[in-house]
Design an enzyme around this catalytic site. Structure first.
Site, PDB file in Angstrom:
ATOM      1  N   ASP A  10       0.841  -1.194   0.000  1.00  0.00           N
ATOM      2  CA  ASP A  10       0.000   0.000   0.000  1.00  0.00           C
ATOM      3  C   ASP A  10       0.879   1.246   0.000  1.00  0.00           C
ATOM      4  OD1 ASP A  10      -2.414  -1.453   0.004  1.00  0.00           O
ATOM      5  OD2 ASP A  10      -2.303  -1.746   2.165  1.00  0.00           O
ATOM      6  N   LYS A  32       0.562  -7.808  -2.954  1.00  0.00           N
ATOM      7  CA  LYS A  32      -0.789  -7.330  -3.243  1.00  0.00           C
ATOM      8  C   LYS A  32      -0.698  -5.882  -3.685  1.00  0.00           C
ATOM      9  CE  LYS A  32      -3.943  -6.045  -0.087  1.00  0.00           C
ATOM     10  NZ  LYS A  32      -4.613  -4.828  -0.560  1.00  0.00           N
ATOM     11  N   ASP A  59      -5.811  -6.249  -5.918  1.00  0.00           N
ATOM     12  CA  ASP A  59      -6.924  -6.092  -4.964  1.00  0.00           C
ATOM     13  C   ASP A  59      -7.709  -4.826  -5.294  1.00  0.00           C
ATOM     14  OD1 ASP A  59      -8.519  -6.165  -2.663  1.00  0.00           O
ATOM     15  OD2 ASP A  59      -6.942  -5.329  -1.382  1.00  0.00           O
ATOM     16  N   LEU A  60      -8.558  -4.898  -6.317  1.00  0.00           N
ATOM     17  CA  LEU A  60      -9.330  -3.714  -6.710  1.00  0.00           C
ATOM     18  C   LEU A  60     -10.786  -3.804  -6.263  1.00  0.00           C
ATOM     19  CD1 LEU A  60      -7.803  -3.029 -10.247  1.00  0.00           C
ATOM     20  CD2 LEU A  60      -7.145  -2.070  -8.041  1.00  0.00           C
ATOM     21  N   LYS A  61     -11.190  -4.940  -5.727  1.00  0.00           N
ATOM     22  CA  LYS A  61     -12.522  -5.111  -5.106  1.00  0.00           C
ATOM     23  C   LYS A  61     -13.635  -4.548  -5.987  1.00  0.00           C
ATOM     24  CE  LYS A  61     -10.862  -4.786  -0.305  1.00  0.00           C
ATOM     25  NZ  LYS A  61      -9.520  -4.193  -0.427  1.00  0.00           N
ATOM     26  N   ASP A  64     -20.001  -3.519  -9.151  1.00  0.00           N
ATOM     27  CA  ASP A  64     -20.777  -2.677 -10.061  1.00  0.00           C
ATOM     28  C   ASP A  64     -21.796  -3.579 -10.740  1.00  0.00           C
ATOM     29  OD1 ASP A  64     -21.600  -0.606 -11.863  1.00  0.00           O
ATOM     30  OD2 ASP A  64     -19.608   0.272 -11.760  1.00  0.00           O
ATOM     31  N   ILE A  65     -22.480  -3.083 -11.753  1.00  0.00           N
ATOM     32  CA  ILE A  65     -23.441  -3.948 -12.437  1.00  0.00           C
ATOM     33  C   ILE A  65     -22.657  -5.035 -13.198  1.00  0.00           C
ATOM     34  CG2 ILE A  65     -25.237  -2.186 -12.595  1.00  0.00           C
ATOM     35  CD1 ILE A  65     -24.449  -1.818 -15.561  1.00  0.00           C
ATOM     36  N   PRO A  66     -23.279  -6.215 -13.392  1.00  0.00           N
ATOM     37  CA  PRO A  66     -22.546  -7.338 -13.990  1.00  0.00           C
ATOM     38  C   PRO A  66     -21.849  -7.004 -15.314  1.00  0.00           C
ATOM     39  CG  PRO A  66     -24.633  -8.104 -13.094  1.00  0.00           C
ATOM     40  CD  PRO A  66     -24.641  -6.608 -12.948  1.00  0.00           C
ATOM     41  N   ASN A  67     -22.509  -6.268 -16.174  1.00  0.00           N
ATOM     42  CA  ASN A  67     -21.924  -5.967 -17.480  1.00  0.00           C
ATOM     43  C   ASN A  67     -20.627  -5.151 -17.350  1.00  0.00           C
ATOM     44  OD1 ASN A  67     -22.112  -5.811 -20.448  1.00  0.00           O
ATOM     45  ND2 ASN A  67     -22.454  -3.622 -20.068  1.00  0.00           N
ATOM     46  N   THR A 119     -12.391  -6.599   6.921  1.00  0.00           N
ATOM     47  CA  THR A 119     -11.930  -6.900   8.287  1.00  0.00           C
ATOM     48  C   THR A 119     -11.883  -5.642   9.160  1.00  0.00           C
ATOM     49  OG1 THR A 119      -9.735  -6.944   7.285  1.00  0.00           O
ATOM     50  CG2 THR A 119     -10.682  -9.045   7.908  1.00  0.00           C
ATOM     51  N   ARG A 181      -1.847  -9.296  12.597  1.00  0.00           N
ATOM     52  CA  ARG A 181      -0.957  -8.424  13.385  1.00  0.00           C
ATOM     53  C   ARG A 181      -0.022  -9.283  14.224  1.00  0.00           C
ATOM     54  NH1 ARG A 181      -2.239  -5.474  10.188  1.00  0.00           N
ATOM     55  NH2 ARG A 181      -3.373  -3.509  10.301  1.00  0.00           N
ATOM     56  N   GLN A 190      -7.980  -2.068  11.753  1.00  0.00           N
ATOM     57  CA  GLN A 190      -8.480  -3.440  11.626  1.00  0.00           C
ATOM     58  C   GLN A 190      -9.187  -3.854  12.912  1.00  0.00           C
ATOM     59  OE1 GLN A 190      -8.628  -4.935   8.926  1.00  0.00           O
ATOM     60  NE2 GLN A 190      -6.792  -4.785   7.669  1.00  0.00           N
ATOM     61  N   GLY A 210       0.055  -5.987   5.634  1.00  0.00           N
ATOM     62  CA  GLY A 210       0.520  -4.691   5.150  1.00  0.00           C
ATOM     63  C   GLY A 210       1.423  -4.023   6.155  1.00  0.00           C
ATOM     64  N   ARG A 211       0.828  -3.124   6.929  1.00  0.00           N
ATOM     65  CA  ARG A 211       1.621  -2.265   7.815  1.00  0.00           C
ATOM     66  C   ARG A 211       2.572  -2.981   8.769  1.00  0.00           C
ATOM     67  NH1 ARG A 211      -3.783   1.027   8.972  1.00  0.00           N
ATOM     68  NH2 ARG A 211      -4.515  -1.076   8.508  1.00  0.00           N
TER      69      ARG A 211
HETATM   70  O1  C5P Z   1      -1.872  -2.793   6.775  1.00  0.00           O
HETATM   71  P1  C5P Z   1      -2.823  -3.982   6.872  1.00  0.00           P
HETATM   72  O2  C5P Z   1      -2.112  -5.268   7.278  1.00  0.00           O
HETATM   73  O3  C5P Z   1      -4.035  -3.690   7.714  1.00  0.00           O
HETATM   74  O4  C5P Z   1      -3.314  -4.201   5.365  1.00  0.00           O
HETATM   75  C1  C5P Z   1      -4.337  -5.098   5.024  1.00  0.00           C
HETATM   76  C2  C5P Z   1      -4.578  -5.009   3.556  1.00  0.00           C
HETATM   77  O5  C5P Z   1      -5.628  -5.909   3.214  1.00  0.00           O
HETATM   78  C3  C5P Z   1      -5.006  -3.633   3.049  1.00  0.00           C
HETATM   79  O6  C5P Z   1      -4.364  -3.451   1.783  1.00  0.00           O
HETATM   80  C4  C5P Z   1      -6.504  -3.730   2.873  1.00  0.00           C
HETATM   81  O7  C5P Z   1      -6.967  -2.963   1.780  1.00  0.00           O
HETATM   82  C5  C5P Z   1      -6.685  -5.216   2.569  1.00  0.00           C
HETATM   83  N1  C5P Z   1      -7.986  -5.796   2.904  1.00  0.00           N
HETATM   84  C6  C5P Z   1      -8.510  -5.804   4.187  1.00  0.00           C
HETATM   85  N2  C5P Z   1      -9.721  -6.391   4.446  1.00  0.00           N
HETATM   86  C7  C5P Z   1     -10.403  -6.961   3.473  1.00  0.00           C
HETATM   87  C8  C5P Z   1      -9.888  -6.964   2.157  1.00  0.00           C
HETATM   88  C9  C5P Z   1      -8.658  -6.378   1.927  1.00  0.00           C
HETATM   89  O8  C5P Z   1      -7.860  -5.310   5.101  1.00  0.00           O
HETATM   90  N3  C5P Z   1     -11.549  -7.589   3.726  1.00  0.00           N
END
Ligand code: C5P
Length: 232
Positions: A10, A32, A59-61, A64-67, A119, A181, A190, A210-211
């Site tokens: 990130d 990711k 990870d673009l999640k 939107d509409i199916p089309n 989460t 964590r 989180q 991530g962090r």
């Molecule tokens: O820094 P951290 O460990 O919290 O990063 C978690 C990553 O997972 C972030 O990039 C966040 O966008 C992603 N994520 C999430 N929960 C989800 C889906 C993705 O935290 N349900």
């Protein structure tokens, strides 16, 4: 696919990302790429990271509409990523459209997974703000069943839900779990968190971290600790 640790890159731009990845000389972590980096650096950063030999979870999640989702997935399928995702809240039909859009002319496609509940959302907020009256477990499991019905390969959920997802959708149905964590670190935004060792015990297939790695004083050491704790 074998179990692994996925680092959430990130970062704000390509320079920051490559400065981070350049520190890994011994290993090629699974990474990711999320919205921030993709929106700032575009598809080119995906190609560059891929050409360095990393596996990529884009990870673009999509939701939107199916089309629209189907057409967007067609574009993403050309990027040669390993995993992409959608929100399960988009419905079974939208998830099917995503899967169809991802299919390449040669019949292959990246793995497709669905976000169940973020989460960062706890049960009370889900019920009060999203007006979902079930418990967190019921909601995650129903969304996972919807994803399985749409032919997806797995879900994003908390490690706390991984075992239940496997029990209801099969051991081969992937659980990709953020919200990890180290025992001594800050949870930040989180809410549903575990340590890498707990995620392992709960049966997560992939942990997304991530962090705790990217903000560590020594990210490579933090990554190795995480791999050791998760893979044993
Ligand atoms: O820094 P951290 O460990 O919290 O990063 C978690 C990553 O997972 C972030 O990039 C966040 O966008 C992603 N994520 C999430 N929960 C989800 C889906 C993705 O935290 N349900």
């Amino acid at each position: 696919m074998a179990k692994d640790v996925i680092i959430a890159c990130d970062f704000a731009d390509a320079a920051e990302t490559f400065a981070f990845l350049d520190a890994f000389v011994r290993e090629k972590p699974f990474v990711k790429i999320g919205m921030e980096l993709f929106y700032s650096a575009g598809p080119e950063i995906v190609r560059q990271i891929k050409s360095r030999g990393h596996r990529i979870f884009l990870d673009l999640k999509l939701h939107d509409i199916p089309n629209t989702v189907q057409k967007a997935m067609r574009v993403l399928s050309a990027l040669d990523v390993d995993i992409v995702n959608v929100h399960a809240a988009g419905t079974i039909r939208m998830m099917e459209a995503a899967r169809e859009g991802l299919m390449r002319p040669d019949g292959s496609r990246p793995l497709l997974i669905a976000v169940t509940q973020l989460t960062s959302t706890d049960e009370q907020t889900m019920q009060k703000e999203l007006l979902i009256s079930g418990s967190m477990d019921e909601t995650v499991l129903r969304y996972a069943q919807n994803a399985a019905a749409a032919g997806l390969d797995g879900v994003v959920c908390s490690p706390l839900e991984a075992a239940k997802v496997h029990a209801c959708c099969g051991e081969g149905f992937l659980t990709v779990t953020p919200g990890v964590r180290f025992a001594q670190s800050e949870a930040g935004d989180q809410k549903r968190v575990t340590t890498p060792a707990q995620a392992r015990a709960l049966g997560s297939d992939y942990i997304v971290v991530g962090r705790p790695i990217t903000q560590a004083p020594d990210p490579v050491a933090a990554y190795r600790t995480c791999v050791k704790e998760f893979l044993g």
